[in-house]
Motif scaffolding. Structure first.
Motif, PDB file in Angstrom:
ATOM      1  N   LEU A 177       0.727  -1.536  -0.210  1.00 45.47           N
ATOM      2  CA  LEU A 177       0.353   0.244   0.424  1.00 45.47           C
ATOM      3  C   LEU A 177       1.013   1.088  -0.123  1.00 45.47           C
ATOM      4  CD1 LEU A 177      -2.651  -0.559   3.103  1.00 45.47           C
ATOM      5  CD2 LEU A 177      -3.050  -1.310   0.577  1.00 45.47           C
ATOM      6  N   ARG A 178       0.465   1.920  -1.110  1.00 50.34           N
ATOM      7  CA  ARG A 178       0.628   3.500  -0.226  1.00 50.34           C
ATOM      8  C   ARG A 178      -0.390   4.089   0.978  1.00 50.34           C
ATOM      9  NH1 ARG A 178       0.000   7.642  -4.303  1.00 50.34           N
ATOM     10  NH2 ARG A 178      -1.039   5.962  -5.333  1.00 50.34           N
ATOM     11  N   ALA A 179       0.468   5.111   2.036  1.00 51.74           N
ATOM     12  CA  ALA A 179      -0.460   5.369   2.999  1.00 51.74           C
ATOM     13  C   ALA A 179       0.204   7.027   3.285  1.00 51.74           C
ATOM     14  CB  ALA A 179      -0.748   4.785   3.682  1.00 51.74           C
ATOM     15  N   VAL A 180      -0.388   7.544   3.800  1.00 48.35           N
ATOM     16  CA  VAL A 180      -0.063   8.403   4.640  1.00 48.35           C
ATOM     17  C   VAL A 180      -0.575   8.788   5.839  1.00 48.35           C
ATOM     18  CG1 VAL A 180      -1.259  10.425   4.761  1.00 48.35           C
ATOM     19  CG2 VAL A 180      -1.484   9.979   2.581  1.00 48.35           C
ATOM     20  N   ILE A 181       0.684   9.379   6.944  1.00 41.35           N
ATOM     21  CA  ILE A 181       1.188   8.583   8.019  1.00 41.35           C
ATOM     22  C   ILE A 181       0.821   9.769   9.151  1.00 41.35           C
ATOM     23  CG2 ILE A 181       2.707   7.749   9.320  1.00 41.35           C
ATOM     24  CD1 ILE A 181       1.467   6.052   8.026  1.00 41.35           C
ATOM     25  N   PHE A 193      -4.844   5.972   2.704  1.00 35.65           N
ATOM     26  CA  PHE A 193      -4.411   4.872   1.391  1.00 35.65           C
ATOM     27  C   PHE A 193      -5.058   4.592   0.251  1.00 35.65           C
ATOM     28  CE2 PHE A 193      -7.635   2.057   3.518  1.00 35.65           C
ATOM     29  CZ  PHE A 193      -7.463   1.842   2.823  1.00 35.65           C
ATOM     30  N   ALA A 194      -3.974   3.788  -0.254  1.00 36.11           N
ATOM     31  CA  ALA A 194      -4.836   3.271  -1.295  1.00 36.11           C
ATOM     32  C   ALA A 194      -3.512   1.949  -2.251  1.00 36.11           C
ATOM     33  CB  ALA A 194      -4.143   4.372  -2.411  1.00 36.11           C
ATOM     34  N   PRO A 195      -3.770   0.966  -2.762  1.00 36.65           N
ATOM     35  CA  PRO A 195      -3.408   0.086  -3.711  1.00 36.65           C
ATOM     36  C   PRO A 195      -1.869   0.844  -3.987  1.00 36.65           C
ATOM     37  CG  PRO A 195      -5.404  -0.438  -4.046  1.00 36.65           C
ATOM     38  CD  PRO A 195      -5.474   1.249  -3.471  1.00 36.65           C
ATOM     39  N   ALA A 196      -0.714  -0.247  -3.376  1.00 31.31           N
ATOM     40  CA  ALA A 196       0.606   1.157  -4.270  1.00 31.31           C
ATOM     41  C   ALA A 196       1.090   0.826  -5.795  1.00 31.31           C
ATOM     42  CB  ALA A 196       1.604  -0.817  -3.973  1.00 31.31           C
ATOM     43  N   ALA A 201      -3.830   9.948  -6.198  1.00 27.90           N
ATOM     44  CA  ALA A 201      -3.485  10.361  -5.240  1.00 27.90           C
ATOM     45  C   ALA A 201      -3.079  10.745  -3.921  1.00 27.90           C
ATOM     46  CB  ALA A 201      -3.176  11.781  -6.018  1.00 27.90           C
ATOM     47  N   LEU A 202      -1.945  10.818  -3.409  1.00 29.76           N
ATOM     48  CA  LEU A 202      -3.071  11.141  -1.472  1.00 29.76           C
ATOM     49  C   LEU A 202      -1.937  12.193  -1.550  1.00 29.76           C
ATOM     50  CD1 LEU A 202      -1.585   7.062  -0.537  1.00 29.76           C
ATOM     51  CD2 LEU A 202      -3.650   8.271  -0.747  1.00 29.76           C
ATOM     52  N   VAL A 203      -2.600  12.890  -0.538  1.00 29.13           N
ATOM     53  CA  VAL A 203      -2.415  14.379  -0.217  1.00 29.13           C
ATOM     54  C   VAL A 203      -1.498  14.173   1.161  1.00 29.13           C
ATOM     55  CG1 VAL A 203      -2.738  16.876  -0.148  1.00 29.13           C
ATOM     56  CG2 VAL A 203      -3.623  15.059  -1.809  1.00 29.13           C
ATOM     57  N   ALA A 204      -0.301  15.065   1.513  1.00 27.84           N
ATOM     58  CA  ALA A 204       0.198  14.211   2.878  1.00 27.84           C
ATOM     59  C   ALA A 204       0.087  16.230   3.536  1.00 27.84           C
ATOM     60  CB  ALA A 204       1.933  14.491   2.948  1.00 27.84           C
ATOM     61  N   GLU A 205      -0.128  16.912   4.792  1.00 26.77           N
ATOM     62  CA  GLU A 205      -0.112  18.174   5.040  1.00 26.77           C
ATOM     63  C   GLU A 205       0.610  18.209   5.783  1.00 26.77           C
ATOM     64  OE1 GLU A 205      -3.635  18.490   6.611  1.00 26.77           O
ATOM     65  OE2 GLU A 205      -5.576  18.519   4.645  1.00 26.77           O
ATOM     66  N   ARG A 206       0.522  19.237   6.232  1.00 24.54           N
ATOM     67  CA  ARG A 206       2.320  19.819   7.697  1.00 24.54           C
ATOM     68  C   ARG A 206       2.375  18.604   8.962  1.00 24.54           C
ATOM     69  NH1 ARG A 206       3.622  25.344  10.200  1.00 24.54           N
ATOM     70  NH2 ARG A 206       5.022  24.811  10.612  1.00 24.54           N
ATOM     71  N   GLY A 207       3.533  17.592   8.529  1.00 24.97           N
ATOM     72  CA  GLY A 207       3.394  17.193   9.612  1.00 24.97           C
ATOM     73  C   GLY A 207       3.073  15.219   8.954  1.00 24.97           C
ATOM     74  N   GLU A 208       2.784  14.947   7.923  1.00 27.20           N
ATOM     75  CA  GLU A 208       2.658  14.396   8.000  1.00 27.20           C
ATOM     76  C   GLU A 208       2.818  13.952   6.507  1.00 27.20           C
ATOM     77  OE1 GLU A 208      -2.398  14.645   8.295  1.00 27.20           O
ATOM     78  OE2 GLU A 208      -1.904  14.273   6.456  1.00 27.20           O
ATOM     79  N   LYS A 209       3.179  12.336   6.488  1.00 26.30           N
ATOM     80  CA  LYS A 209       4.033  11.773   5.501  1.00 26.30           C
ATOM     81  C   LYS A 209       3.885  11.026   4.275  1.00 26.30           C
ATOM     82  CE  LYS A 209       6.542   8.889   8.741  1.00 26.30           C
ATOM     83  NZ  LYS A 209       7.404   8.782   9.856  1.00 26.30           N
ATOM     84  N   VAL A 210       3.807  10.379   3.236  1.00 24.38           N
ATOM     85  CA  VAL A 210       3.296   9.261   2.068  1.00 24.38           C
ATOM     86  C   VAL A 210       4.232   8.432   2.361  1.00 24.38           C
ATOM     87  CG1 VAL A 210       3.462   8.997   0.033  1.00 24.38           C
ATOM     88  CG2 VAL A 210       1.934  11.023   1.468  1.00 24.38           C
ATOM     89  N   VAL A 211       4.192   7.395   2.339  1.00 19.48           N
ATOM     90  CA  VAL A 211       5.139   6.185   2.685  1.00 19.48           C
ATOM     91  C   VAL A 211       4.689   5.356   1.936  1.00 19.48           C
ATOM     92  CG1 VAL A 211       6.127   7.041   4.852  1.00 19.48           C
ATOM     93  CG2 VAL A 211       4.113   5.065   4.877  1.00 19.48           C
ATOM     94  N   THR A 212       5.723   4.052   1.614  1.00 15.50           N
ATOM     95  CA  THR A 212       4.782   2.561   0.530  1.00 15.50           C
ATOM     96  C   THR A 212       5.703   1.690   1.731  1.00 15.50           C
ATOM     97  OG1 THR A 212       5.524   3.801  -1.299  1.00 15.50           O
ATOM     98  CG2 THR A 212       5.393   1.641  -1.082  1.00 15.50           C
TER      99      THR A 212
END
Length: 726
Positions: A177-181, A193-196, A201-212
Motif C-alpha cells: 500500500l501507499r499510505a498517509v502517516i 491509503f491506496a493500493p501501491a 493521489a494521496l495528499v500529505a499535509e503539514r506533519g504528515e508523510k506518504v510512504v509505501t
C-alpha cells in the motif's frame, strides 16, 4: 459479602512430595523381597474392609451410555454400573485409590508421571511489547527493521470490518500500500491509503508523510480490537540488518517450538470446524461471536505461511542490548518458559527406573519398568490384592435415579499444569511452600523451583446433605443455593443472553427455565449410589513388614470425619467414602507361623487377633512418621484434605457479577467463564482490599483461602470513527 471477602477452596490441592534421601530407612529405595518364601517376621493374610459412601458415588457404565433424546451432538447419558442387580464397584478402582493414597503417605516415587518434556507457554503482558520491533526476513539471519503505524480497521464493539468504505476495500495481509502517516499521542497512524499500484493521489499535509509499505493483517482476534498494523521502511533509511544476540539457528528453533506450542493449545476442530450462528461453516480467520472460540483465530495458528520463518516473512523481534534475542509472530505474544516441568521433579521421585530401586508403594502394589527403558527385570508383581467388592444393598435401595435424559453434570475443568501458580513450589526441598504471591508470571517455571506434589481433591465439608443432593423443584438447581452453598455438581440452565443478566432479586444469574445445557463439554447421568450405601471387600497381603503393613493400616483407619475420595466427579463433591477394618474378617500371620504350619501339614494356623496385629503395625508406622519432618507434614496435609473445611465452599475459581446482592454467595456463571478469574488474578490491582497474582495456598497452618474477584466492569462504548482524507 463485599469485594475481596468471599473465600473458597479450589477443588484440588497437593500433598507435598519431598526429596526422598532424608526419609527413614524403611521408606528408602530398595530391591523388593524374593517371592519364593515368606520372611519369618513379615505378615500375610486378609484384611476385611467396609466402605461406606458419604457423598453420592458415581459408578458409571461407559459401555451402555446413550445420546439424549434431544440428540445433542457428542453428548452422552451414563447409567449406573450394575452387576447381579447391585451397584458394581470394580476392585481395580479401589486398588487405584489405595495405591494413590499409599504413595502419598509413604512419600514414594510417582507410579505414573506425565512427562511434560517441553516447556509450557504463557501470555506476555502488554508491557513486553515495548521492547519489540517489526522486522522483515530478507534472508537467513538477515533481519531488516520496519516502522509501524496503526491502521484502524474494526468496530471496537462488534468487531465488524470498517471496509469496504466508498471505493476503498479492506487491505489483504501482505498487500503493498501507499499510505498517509500522521503522528498522534499514541504513535503513528494511517489516515489515508491506496493500493501501491493505484493512480490515486494521496495528499500529505503539514506533519504528515506518504510512504509505501505492507498491510500486516491478523484479523479480529482480540475482544475490542480496532487496529491492524501498517509496516514500512522510512525512505532513505540505511538498510543495515539488525545484529543478532543469538545464533540464527537457535532463533529458528525457538520460533518453531513456540509455534508448536500455539498449535498444541488448540484442537483442530476448534480451529477448522467452527460454524456461524446460522450453521454455516466458518473459516478460522472469521469472527463468529463474542468470547473464547468465537473470535477470529490468529493466522499463525492455521496459515502455513505465517508459521514458517523463511525469506520474506514478517514478524516481531525482541531486542536485548540492541541485538535480536527472540522472534515472535505477534506484538503481544505467547512465550515459552525456560524449563520444562519434567526437569523440576527430582530423580528420586520419578517412576522407578529399575528393579533395584523400588520405593515402598512399588514394592507393595507392583511396578512396571518405564516404556522403552529395556531394563531387566522389567516388572514386579505386587504383594497386595483387592478381592471382589460386594454391595450390601440391591440397586432399588442403593441407587438414586434421574428419569428421562438424566442429570447434566457441571463441566469438569481439564488439568492446567501451565498454571504455575497452582502447580509449582518455591523449591524442590520445600514442596509444601507454594510460589510466593505476586511472583511475575514469566518467573514461574524457572530453574530452582519444584513441583507441589500429588494432586488430591478436598472433601466437601459443611454441606446440608438433605438439600444439597436434591435437585427436585422448579428452580435452576445450580443457581438456587442449598443453604449457603451452591450445587456445584450440576450445570446451570442456559443463559438467556451473553450479558450475564441477574434475576430481579439480584441473588443469582437469570437462566431460561428447564433449558438444560448438554454439549461436548459435559456429561449426564441416570443415577448415583446413595450416601450410606455399604460395600465390602478383602485386602489380601503377602509378606509385608510392619512398616509396609502399618502404612496400609493407617489408611484403613483414618480418624472419624475423614474420608478417602473415589470414583468420578471428585472435584464436584462426589465420591467421599469412609473405610473401616472389620475385625471379624481379618486374619494375619507371620512367615514363621506359616512355616510351622507347612512343616506339619496338619491342623490349622494358630488363632490370632488380626485387628491387634494391624493396630500394632499402624503404631510402628506412626512412630516412624513422627520421627520424620517430611512424613509428618505429609500426614497432616492428608488429614486436612480428607477432613475438609466446613467454613469454606469448594468450587472452581470464578468472578462475582456486578450488581449481585451484598451477602449473597456468588453463583456459578451459566456461560462458563471461569477463565475470567485467572485473567483477573494476573492483573495488577491497586485496591488495598484485593490481592492478585495469588498462588494456590499450601496446607500448612491456616493458609489464607483464595478469594472471588469482582467481574471486570463493562467497557465504555467505542468512539465514532472519523472519515478518511480524500
Amino acid at each position: 459479602m463485599t469485594t475481596g471477602e468471599e473465600g473458597f477452596l479450589n477443588p484440588y490441592t497437593f500433598i507435598p512430595a519431598f526429596p526422598r534421601d532424608t526419609l527413614p530407612e524403611p521408606f528408602l529405595d530398595a530391591a523388593p523381597p524374593p517371592r519364593d518364601r515368606l520372611r519369618a517376621g513379615c505378615l500375610t493374610g486378609g484384611i476385611a474392609v467396609t466402605l461406606t459412601v458419604e457423598t453420592p458415588l458415581l459408578l458409571l457404565d461407559t459401555t451402555r451410555a446413550l445420546p439424549p433424546s434431544t440428540e445433542e451432538k457428542d453428548h452422552l447419558v451414563y447409567p449406573v454400573r450394575l452387576r447381579d442387580g447391585r451397584p458394581h464397584l470394580p476392585a481395580t478402582t479401589v486398588k487405584g485409590m489405595l495405591r494413590a493414597a499409599y504413595e502419598a503417605a509413604t512419600n514414594s516415587r510417582f507410579g505414573v508421571f506425565d512427562a511434560y518434556d517441553t516447556p509450557f507457554g504463557f501470555r506476555r503482558g502488554a508491557e513486553y511489547a515495548l521492547g519489540m520491533v517489526p522486522v522483515y526476513v530478507a534472508g537467513e539471519g538477515v533481519l531488516v527493521r520496519l516502522q509501524s503505524a496503526l491502521f484502524e480497521m474494526y468496530d471496537k464493539k462488534s468487531g465488524e470490518n470498517l471496509y469496504p468504505d466508498g471505493d476503498l476495500h479492506a487491505p489483504r495481509h501482505m498487500e503493498r500500500l501507499r499510505a498517509v502517516i500522521s503522528k498522534t499521542k499514541n504513535g503513528e497512524k494511517v489516515i489515508d491509503f491506496a493500493p501501491a499500484d493505484s493512480t490515486v493521489a494521496l495528499v500529505a499535509e503539514r506533519g504528515e508523510k506518504v510512504v509505501t509499505g505492507i498491510a500486516y493483517i491478523t484479523g479480529p482476534n482480540i475482544e475490542g480490537k480496532k487496529y491492524e498494523r501498517f509496516l514500512y521502511r522510512t525512505p532513505g533509511e540505511k538498510s543495515s540488518p539488525l545484529p543478532l544476540a543469538r545464533e540464527w539457528k537457535a532463533l529458528v528453533e525457538d520460533w518453531d517450538l513456540l509455534i508448536q506450542n500455539y498449535r498444541d493449545a488448540h484442537a483442530d476442530e476448534d480451529l477448522l470446524q467452527r460454524r456461524t450462528p446460522d450453521g454455516q461453516p466458518a473459516g478460522p480467520g472469521e469472527r463468529i461471536g463474542e468470547g473464547p472460540g468465537q473470535l477470529a483465530w490468529s493466522p499463525h495458528l492455521h496459515d502455513e505461511n505465517h508459521m514458517r520463518l523463511g525469506r520474506s516473512a514478517i514478524c516481531y523481534a525482541r531486542l536485548v542490548d540492541g541485538g535480536v534475542d527472540r522472534l515472535y509472530p505477534v506484538l503481544i505474544p505467547r512465550d515459552l518458559y525456560p524449563v520444562a516441568p519434567s526437569t523440576l521433579l527430582g530423580e528420586d521421585l520419578a517412576p522407578a527406573p529399575r528393579y533395584e530401586c523400588l520405593s515402598p508403594a512399588d514394592r507393595v502394589f507392583g511396578w512396571v519398568a518405564p516404556k522403552g527403558s529395556g531394563v531387566r527385570p522389567s516388572a514386579y508383581r505386587g504383594r497386595l490384592r483387592v478381592g471382589p467388592v460386594t454391595c450390601d444393598d440391591v440397586a432399588a435401595d442403593a441407587v438414586a435415579r434421574f428419569e428421562g435424559d438424566g442429570l447434566p453434570l457441571a463441566i469438569l475443568s481439564r488439568p492446567k499444569p501451565q498454571q504455575g501458580r497452582f502447580y509449582l513450589a518455591e523449591s524442590r526441598q520445600r514442596p509444601q511452600r507454594p510460589v510466593r504471591d505476586g511472583t511475575p508470571k514469566e518467573e514461574l517455571y524457572a530453574e530452582g523451583r519444584g513441583l507441589r506434589g500429588r494432586k488430591v481433591y478436598w472433601h466437601h465439608a459443611g454441606l446440608d446433605a438433605g438439600k444439597h443432593w436434591n435437585v427436585a423443584g422448579p428452580e435452576d438447581p445450580a443457581q438456587a443455593p442449598a443453604g449457603d452453598r451452591h450445587r456445584e455438581y450440576t450445570r446451570s440452565w442456559r443463559s438467556p443472553g451473553d450479558s450475564g443478566e441477574l434475576t430481579r432479586d439480584r441473588r443469582r444469574y437469570k437462566t431460561v427455565p428447564d433449558a438444560e445445557q448438554r454439549d461436548t463439554q459435559n456429561r449426564s447421568i441416570n443415577g448415583w449410589v446413595r450416601p450410606g450405601t455399604v460395600f465390602r471387600f478383602t485386602v489380601e497381603v503377602r509378606d509385608l513388614d510392619e512398616h509396609e503393613l502399618g502404612a496400609l493400616a493407617w489408611l484403613l483407619s483414618l480418624p472419624e470425619g475423614h474420608f478417602h475420595r473415589l470414583g468420578l466427579g471428585r472435584p464436584l463433591g462426589f465420591g467421599s467414602v469412609r473405610l473401616a477394618v472389620d475385625p471379624d474378617g481379618t486374619q494375619l500371620h507371620t512367615g514363621a507361623e506359616y512355616a510351622a504350619y507347612y512343616r506339619t501339614l496338619t491342623g490349622d494356623l494358630p488363632a490370632t487377633d488380626g485387628a491387634k496385629v494391624l493396630e500394632k503395625a499402624r503404631q510402628v508406622f506412626e512412630e516412624k512418621v513422627a520421627s520424620s519432618p517430611a512424613l509428618s507434614t505429609i500426614r497432616d496435609a492428608m488429614l486436612t484434605v480428607s477432613r475438609g473445611d466446613p467454613a469454606l465452599p469448594v468450587h472452581y475459581p470464578r468472578t462475582r457479577p456486578n450488581g449481585l446482592l451484598p451477602g449473597a454467595p456468588t453463583p456459578p456463571d451459566p456461560r462458563g467463564r471461569n477463565f475470567e478469574w485467572f485473567t483477573a488474578n494476573e492483573q495488577d490491582d491497586k485496591s488495598p482490599k484485593i490481592r492478585t497474582k495469588r498462588s494456590l495456598p499450601g496446607l500448612e497452618g491456616t493458609p489464607s483461602p483464595l478469594r472471588i474477584y469482582p467481574q471486570k466492569a463493562p467497557s465504555e462504548p467505542p468512539r465514532r470513527k472519523g472519515g478518511t482524507k480524500r
